[in-house]
Design a protein around this motif. Structure first.
Motif, PDB file in Angstrom:
ATOM      1  N   THR A  75       4.527  -6.513  -1.319  1.00  0.00           N
ATOM      2  CA  THR A  75       4.950  -5.235  -1.900  1.00  0.00           C
ATOM      3  C   THR A  75       5.783  -5.468  -3.157  1.00  0.00           C
ATOM      4  O   THR A  75       5.599  -4.783  -4.181  1.00  0.00           O
ATOM      5  CB  THR A  75       5.748  -4.418  -0.872  1.00  0.00           C
ATOM      6  OG1 THR A  75       4.904  -4.110   0.240  1.00  0.00           O
ATOM      7  CG2 THR A  75       6.287  -3.132  -1.483  1.00  0.00           C
ATOM      8  N   GLN A 110      -3.886   9.595  -5.967  1.00  0.00           N
ATOM      9  CA  GLN A 110      -3.961   8.573  -4.936  1.00  0.00           C
ATOM     10  C   GLN A 110      -3.199   7.322  -5.358  1.00  0.00           C
ATOM     11  O   GLN A 110      -3.064   6.388  -4.560  1.00  0.00           O
ATOM     12  CB  GLN A 110      -5.435   8.215  -4.683  1.00  0.00           C
ATOM     13  CG  GLN A 110      -6.261   9.377  -4.154  1.00  0.00           C
ATOM     14  CD  GLN A 110      -7.745   9.071  -4.207  1.00  0.00           C
ATOM     15  OE1 GLN A 110      -8.476   9.633  -5.014  1.00  0.00           O
ATOM     16  NE2 GLN A 110      -8.205   8.177  -3.363  1.00  0.00           N
ATOM     17  N   ASN A 111      -2.726   7.295  -6.580  1.00  0.00           N
ATOM     18  CA  ASN A 111      -2.072   6.107  -7.117  1.00  0.00           C
ATOM     19  C   ASN A 111      -0.620   6.016  -6.651  1.00  0.00           C
ATOM     20  O   ASN A 111       0.073   7.029  -6.561  1.00  0.00           O
ATOM     21  CB  ASN A 111      -2.139   6.106  -8.643  1.00  0.00           C
ATOM     22  CG  ASN A 111      -3.562   6.042  -9.146  1.00  0.00           C
ATOM     23  OD1 ASN A 111      -4.465   5.615  -8.433  1.00  0.00           O
ATOM     24  ND2 ASN A 111      -3.781   6.479 -10.372  1.00  0.00           N
ATOM     25  N   ILE A 112      -0.179   4.798  -6.404  1.00  0.00           N
ATOM     26  CA  ILE A 112       1.189   4.571  -5.928  1.00  0.00           C
ATOM     27  C   ILE A 112       2.016   3.824  -6.970  1.00  0.00           C
ATOM     28  O   ILE A 112       3.093   3.319  -6.670  1.00  0.00           O
ATOM     29  CB  ILE A 112       1.180   3.788  -4.598  1.00  0.00           C
ATOM     30  CG1 ILE A 112       0.564   2.386  -4.784  1.00  0.00           C
ATOM     31  CG2 ILE A 112       0.426   4.562  -3.522  1.00  0.00           C
ATOM     32  CD1 ILE A 112       0.668   1.494  -3.542  1.00  0.00           C
ATOM     33  N   ASP A 113       1.525   3.777  -8.223  1.00  0.00           N
ATOM     34  CA  ASP A 113       2.117   2.900  -9.233  1.00  0.00           C
ATOM     35  C   ASP A 113       3.190   3.546 -10.099  1.00  0.00           C
ATOM     36  O   ASP A 113       3.798   2.881 -10.939  1.00  0.00           O
ATOM     37  CB  ASP A 113       1.021   2.317 -10.129  1.00  0.00           C
ATOM     38  CG  ASP A 113       0.121   3.394 -10.751  1.00  0.00           C
ATOM     39  OD1 ASP A 113       0.629   4.476 -11.106  1.00  0.00           O
ATOM     40  OD2 ASP A 113      -1.096   3.135 -10.868  1.00  0.00           O
ATOM     41  N   ASN A 114       3.412   4.851  -9.964  1.00  0.00           N
ATOM     42  CA  ASN A 114       4.477   5.558 -10.680  1.00  0.00           C
ATOM     43  C   ASN A 114       4.197   5.749 -12.170  1.00  0.00           C
ATOM     44  O   ASN A 114       5.059   6.213 -12.919  1.00  0.00           O
ATOM     45  CB  ASN A 114       5.820   4.820 -10.512  1.00  0.00           C
ATOM     46  CG  ASN A 114       7.023   5.733 -10.625  1.00  0.00           C
ATOM     47  OD1 ASN A 114       7.031   6.832 -10.078  1.00  0.00           O
ATOM     48  ND2 ASN A 114       8.043   5.291 -11.327  1.00  0.00           N
ATOM     49  N   GLU A 126       1.681  13.030  -4.460  1.00  0.00           N
ATOM     50  CA  GLU A 126       1.241  11.661  -4.174  1.00  0.00           C
ATOM     51  C   GLU A 126       0.692  11.597  -2.746  1.00  0.00           C
ATOM     52  O   GLU A 126       1.453  11.502  -1.790  1.00  0.00           O
ATOM     53  CB  GLU A 126       2.404  10.687  -4.340  1.00  0.00           C
ATOM     54  CG  GLU A 126       2.941  10.621  -5.764  1.00  0.00           C
ATOM     55  CD  GLU A 126       4.218   9.813  -5.880  1.00  0.00           C
ATOM     56  OE1 GLU A 126       4.276   8.898  -6.716  1.00  0.00           O
ATOM     57  OE2 GLU A 126       5.182  10.105  -5.127  1.00  0.00           O
ATOM     58  N   HIS A 128      -1.082   9.290  -1.292  1.00  0.00           N
ATOM     59  CA  HIS A 128      -1.076   7.973  -0.658  1.00  0.00           C
ATOM     60  C   HIS A 128       0.311   7.346  -0.689  1.00  0.00           C
ATOM     61  O   HIS A 128       0.467   6.149  -0.455  1.00  0.00           O
ATOM     62  CB  HIS A 128      -2.092   7.043  -1.320  1.00  0.00           C
ATOM     63  CG  HIS A 128      -3.507   7.390  -0.965  1.00  0.00           C
ATOM     64  ND1 HIS A 128      -4.594   6.746  -1.526  1.00  0.00           N
ATOM     65  CD2 HIS A 128      -4.022   8.307  -0.109  1.00  0.00           C
ATOM     66  CE1 HIS A 128      -5.718   7.254  -1.027  1.00  0.00           C
ATOM     67  NE2 HIS A 128      -5.384   8.210  -0.180  1.00  0.00           N
ATOM     68  N   GLY A 129       1.332   8.159  -0.966  1.00  0.00           N
ATOM     69  CA  GLY A 129       2.693   7.658  -1.006  1.00  0.00           C
ATOM     70  C   GLY A 129       3.006   6.961  -2.314  1.00  0.00           C
ATOM     71  O   GLY A 129       2.351   7.184  -3.339  1.00  0.00           O
ATOM     72  N   ASN A 130       4.028   6.100  -2.282  1.00  0.00           N
ATOM     73  CA  ASN A 130       4.453   5.391  -3.486  1.00  0.00           C
ATOM     74  C   ASN A 130       5.248   4.154  -3.104  1.00  0.00           C
ATOM     75  O   ASN A 130       5.635   3.985  -1.942  1.00  0.00           O
ATOM     76  CB  ASN A 130       5.292   6.318  -4.371  1.00  0.00           C
ATOM     77  CG  ASN A 130       6.557   6.773  -3.661  1.00  0.00           C
ATOM     78  OD1 ASN A 130       7.495   6.000  -3.490  1.00  0.00           O
ATOM     79  ND2 ASN A 130       6.584   8.037  -3.229  1.00  0.00           N
ATOM     80  N   LEU A 131       5.487   3.291  -4.083  1.00  0.00           N
ATOM     81  CA  LEU A 131       6.282   2.088  -3.832  1.00  0.00           C
ATOM     82  C   LEU A 131       7.715   2.231  -4.340  1.00  0.00           C
ATOM     83  O   LEU A 131       8.400   1.246  -4.570  1.00  0.00           O
ATOM     84  CB  LEU A 131       5.618   0.860  -4.462  1.00  0.00           C
ATOM     85  CG  LEU A 131       4.369   0.344  -3.755  1.00  0.00           C
ATOM     86  CD1 LEU A 131       3.947  -1.008  -4.321  1.00  0.00           C
ATOM     87  CD2 LEU A 131       4.578   0.224  -2.245  1.00  0.00           C
ATOM     88  N   ILE A 181       3.813   4.244   2.156  1.00  0.00           N
ATOM     89  CA  ILE A 181       2.445   4.371   1.672  1.00  0.00           C
ATOM     90  C   ILE A 181       1.502   4.568   2.855  1.00  0.00           C
ATOM     91  O   ILE A 181       1.869   4.311   4.008  1.00  0.00           O
ATOM     92  CB  ILE A 181       1.994   3.149   0.845  1.00  0.00           C
ATOM     93  CG1 ILE A 181       2.083   1.870   1.685  1.00  0.00           C
ATOM     94  CG2 ILE A 181       2.825   3.037  -0.428  1.00  0.00           C
ATOM     95  CD1 ILE A 181       1.561   0.629   0.974  1.00  0.00           C
TER      96      ILE A 181
END
Length: 272
Positions: A75, A110-114, A126, A128-131, A181
């Protein structure tokens, strides 16, 4: 479909007075121009795997339960990749579209990359959530926490320190936390992944535009189905046919645009 036909569909969607959201559904293809690998393309994460994991195993909660330190290490490697990437032209074009359409604009990603947020997009869901966030892996509460900024980004072979692992413990029950996520063996819900909110958005959408998503998961397909069911149109912007094509090719209000995301967004901006 020709560009002229696409223009007519866009005009129709923009001119509706009821259920007139203009919704963009974005996937990994939007971030590929920023140097972030897609998931299911020929060079995708789930196709090639990683140095430590195989695609069929590492993207699951089951794998995390057995290997929490390894998953957290990966992660922080991905967080490093995301931090080093820059928003690309398509991210900024979406910001420009949002500034024009204002409250009609909806961005489901669907992107978790901000990268959407870093470009300046505001109205984002979001799915699929996020990091940026973590939560208790034991779900002892509904709390979501910011991932500690004190933990440094990692290389492939760089382990977490003992002190860093201590920062990844749930403050309420002392169990290990997990990235916020969605993994392959989990289900969409409203609390973390906005399933009901986004389905309502889709119901009130006159024009949904898919950008760089292959449609390999359930909720994006449900969003397309919901939009078409309530009279909206859907334009799939991708370089090649995909799961959306297979699932909706017989629907009258589903259209395919074969070209780059960047090219489409420039044309869209010209239309509005």
């Amino acid at each position: 479909m020709s560009k002229n036909n696409i223009k007519e569909i866009i005009k129709e969607g923009l001119n509706r007075s009821r259920r007139n959201n203009v919704t963009f559904l974005t996937g990994a293809g939007v971030s590929s121009a920023s140097g972030i690998p897609t998931y299911r393309g020929s060079d995708g994460i789930w196709i090639k795997g990683t140095k430590f994991y195989k695609p069929e195993s590492f993207g699951t909660f089951k794998h995390f339960k057995n290997n929490p330190d390894e998953v957290w290490q990966y992660t922080f490697f991905r967080k490093k990749m995301f931090a080093e990437a820059l928003p690309n032209e398509s991210h900024y074009d979406l910001v420009a579209i949002e500034n024009i359409l204002k409250e009609r604009f909806q961005l489901i990603t669907q992107n978790i990359d901000n990268l959407h947020q870093r470009a300046g997009s505001k109205n984002i869901f979001e799915i699929h959530g996020n990091l940026r966030e973590m939560r208790c892996s034991d779900e002892c509460s509904k709390e979501v926490y910011e991932i500690p900024s004190k933990i440094s980004f990692k290389d492939y072979d760089e382990d977490l320190t003992t002190e860093e692992k201590e920062l990844l413990v749930c403050p309420q029950c002392d169990k290990v936390t997990r990235p916020n996520i969605l993994w392959f063996d989990e289900y969409y819900n409203e609390r973390n992944f906005k399933i009901h909110t986004t389905l309502k958005i889709a119901k009130n959408t006159s024009l949904m535009i898919i950008l760089g998503s292959s449609g390999a998961t359930n909720l994006p397909n449900s969003l397309v189905q919901q939009t078409i069911k309530y009279g909206g149109s859907v334009i799939d912007v991708n370089m090649e046919d995909n799961n959306f094509t297979e699932n909706f090719k017989d629907k009258k209000r589903f259209y395919s645009y074969r070209g780059t995301v960047s090219e489409f967004l420039k044309d869209f901006l010209n239309e509005i």
